[in-house]
Motif scaffolding. Sequence first.
Motif, PDB file in Angstrom:
ATOM      1  N   VAL A  84       1.033  -1.282   0.082  1.00  0.00           N
ATOM      2  CA  VAL A  84       0.061   0.042  -0.109  1.00  0.00           C
ATOM      3  C   VAL A  84       0.829   1.291  -0.081  1.00  0.00           C
ATOM      4  O   VAL A  84       1.916   1.181   0.694  1.00  0.00           O
ATOM      5  CB  VAL A  84      -1.009  -0.011   1.370  1.00  0.00           C
ATOM      6  N   LEU A  85       0.556   2.256  -0.785  1.00  0.00           N
ATOM      7  CA  LEU A  85       1.343   3.412  -0.810  1.00  0.00           C
ATOM      8  C   LEU A  85       0.349   4.631  -0.089  1.00  0.00           C
ATOM      9  O   LEU A  85      -0.782   4.610  -0.418  1.00  0.00           O
ATOM     10  CB  LEU A  85       1.525   4.078  -2.189  1.00  0.00           C
ATOM     11  N   ILE A 147       0.902   9.058  -9.209  1.00  0.00           N
ATOM     12  CA  ILE A 147       0.718   8.264  -7.876  1.00  0.00           C
ATOM     13  C   ILE A 147       1.897   7.880  -7.438  1.00  0.00           C
ATOM     14  O   ILE A 147       2.089   8.377  -6.057  1.00  0.00           O
ATOM     15  CB  ILE A 147      -0.043   6.782  -8.286  1.00  0.00           C
ATOM     16  N   LEU A 148       2.754   7.584  -7.980  1.00  0.00           N
ATOM     17  CA  LEU A 148       4.329   7.129  -7.402  1.00  0.00           C
ATOM     18  C   LEU A 148       4.826   8.591  -6.711  1.00  0.00           C
ATOM     19  O   LEU A 148       5.537   8.761  -5.578  1.00  0.00           O
ATOM     20  CB  LEU A 148       5.080   6.778  -8.039  1.00  0.00           C
ATOM     21  N   ALA A 149       4.592   9.713  -7.446  1.00  0.00           N
ATOM     22  CA  ALA A 149       5.161  10.892  -6.924  1.00  0.00           C
ATOM     23  C   ALA A 149       4.668  11.388  -5.639  1.00  0.00           C
ATOM     24  O   ALA A 149       5.405  12.257  -4.714  1.00  0.00           O
ATOM     25  CB  ALA A 149       4.800  12.053  -7.997  1.00  0.00           C
ATOM     26  N   ASN A 200      11.477   6.720  -5.661  1.00  0.00           N
ATOM     27  CA  ASN A 200      11.830   7.665  -4.357  1.00  0.00           C
ATOM     28  C   ASN A 200      12.105   6.676  -3.056  1.00  0.00           C
ATOM     29  O   ASN A 200      11.269   5.965  -2.594  1.00  0.00           O
ATOM     30  CB  ASN A 200      10.515   8.462  -4.028  1.00  0.00           C
ATOM     31  N   LYS A 201      13.261   6.849  -2.591  1.00  0.00           N
ATOM     32  CA  LYS A 201      13.738   5.845  -1.601  1.00  0.00           C
ATOM     33  C   LYS A 201      13.170   6.349  -0.441  1.00  0.00           C
ATOM     34  O   LYS A 201      13.112   5.656   0.649  1.00  0.00           O
ATOM     35  CB  LYS A 201      15.217   5.869  -1.688  1.00  0.00           C
ATOM     36  N   ASP A 202      12.716   7.499  -0.336  1.00  0.00           N
ATOM     37  CA  ASP A 202      12.293   8.324   1.085  1.00  0.00           C
ATOM     38  C   ASP A 202      10.993   7.846   1.483  1.00  0.00           C
ATOM     39  O   ASP A 202      10.648   8.041   2.787  1.00  0.00           O
ATOM     40  CB  ASP A 202      12.204   9.692   0.868  1.00  0.00           C
TER      41      ASP A 202
END
Length: 473
Positions: A84-85, A147-149, A200-202
């Motif tokens: 889940v993001l 979405i990933l951003a 994005n690793k954060d």
Amino acid sequence: MNKYSIAVDIGASSGRLMLGHRENGQLQLSELYRFENQIVQKGNHFCWELDRLFDEIKTGLKKCRELGIQPDSIGIDTWAVDFVLLDENDQPLTEAVSYRDPRTDGMMEEVFELISKERLYLETGIQFQKFNTIYQLYSLKKNHPDILAKAKSFLMIPDYLNFLLTGKKSNEYTNATSTQLVNAFTKKWDYELLDILGINKDMFHEIQMPKTILGNLKEELVTELGFDMNVILPATHDTGSAVISVPEEESTIYISSGTWSLMGTENHFPICVTKALDYNFTNEGGIDYRFRFLKNIMGLWMIQEVKRNYNHEYSFARLVELAEEAGDFRAIVNVNDDRFLKPDNMIQEIMNYCIETGQSVPSTPGEVAKCVYDSLAASYKETIGEIESIFEKSFDKINVIGGGCQNEMLNQLVADVTNKEVLAGPIEATAIGNIVAQLMALGEITDLEEARSVIKQSFEVKKYEPIKSVANS
């Protein structure tokens, strides 16, 4: 006074809450609550119903209040790779898409254009499967970069359920390794790999080990349930919990038998060698930084789908009886072929495979079931040959754990096909492994050695000796 721990064990077709405690030195286990789980279509994707699953967990916990039991802890394990993001407000950005969704078609090959297959394996040690988390995330980056951003937090399925319980976000080690984004040697997120992929690793959290006490329940849950307890990280990957129940013997290969068959050995170091890459073995994390060197095999998913295709007219026990009655009928399919991952009709797909390969075509429920069981046994034998080739030694025993170990026909077939002793049990291996990890965190069990000794004393294991020689093809 006894300490009670609850294992929440959720698989691809069902979930349950199991209550465990030690009494007179032995581990006592009982089922509190069971519920269904299934993939549902939402829009264009096949998804999990996480909100409903969390409601089911709460329903199960309320059974403790009815029984007058005050649990000391709870631990959650589920399947791997899915996630889940969350956005900046800790709200999910998408549905929880299932690994059986076709969104990852072609993504693995595109990732190989950015980082070689060999480098990816040598760094992560993880088996190549098109639905691994790395390819799911890359699919999002390619098709839904917006979405990933927005993603501020990456949580795997048990991580997310733990967040709903506690309000705390973490990534547990055994499940994190299944993403193919954790370095097998540093045991941390591979930031260099994430940078190459442009992910994005954060959004990734510090990796926590099994036996970590995450915290207490949120206040609103304490009010709703009428009690508080510790939320403890077991091996949140269900196979990681299950393998805890296997005695550590150098001569034993395990099969965690359920929707998937996970077959391999336990090691103290990753085996990232060329032959393991060629055979497509994985090095998933285990408790105490051990490694589960194994191969994913399609497993009882095929017979689950066969049962569904027959409109549940036959129970699993009846399908075994019919398979035994099918006599000398024999046809073998490659259970790991992607065509069996989520076909429209499993029975028709099996028949089509047999037609295409010039074999006898199963036409009765018994013949279809026998084809599945024979094919699983053939795949197990092939995998054992690969393991013995990699380790350059023979293994004497096969320990089948999990629900699939109750299939006596398949157990005997595996013994006959492999010409090895098969040990079947414990049945509730995953829940047992989950519980003992919690008891170790609570100080009720000292270490893994003691845990395995307690398990061995507490649960029955049945033996199957080879009776007759069976051809592999």
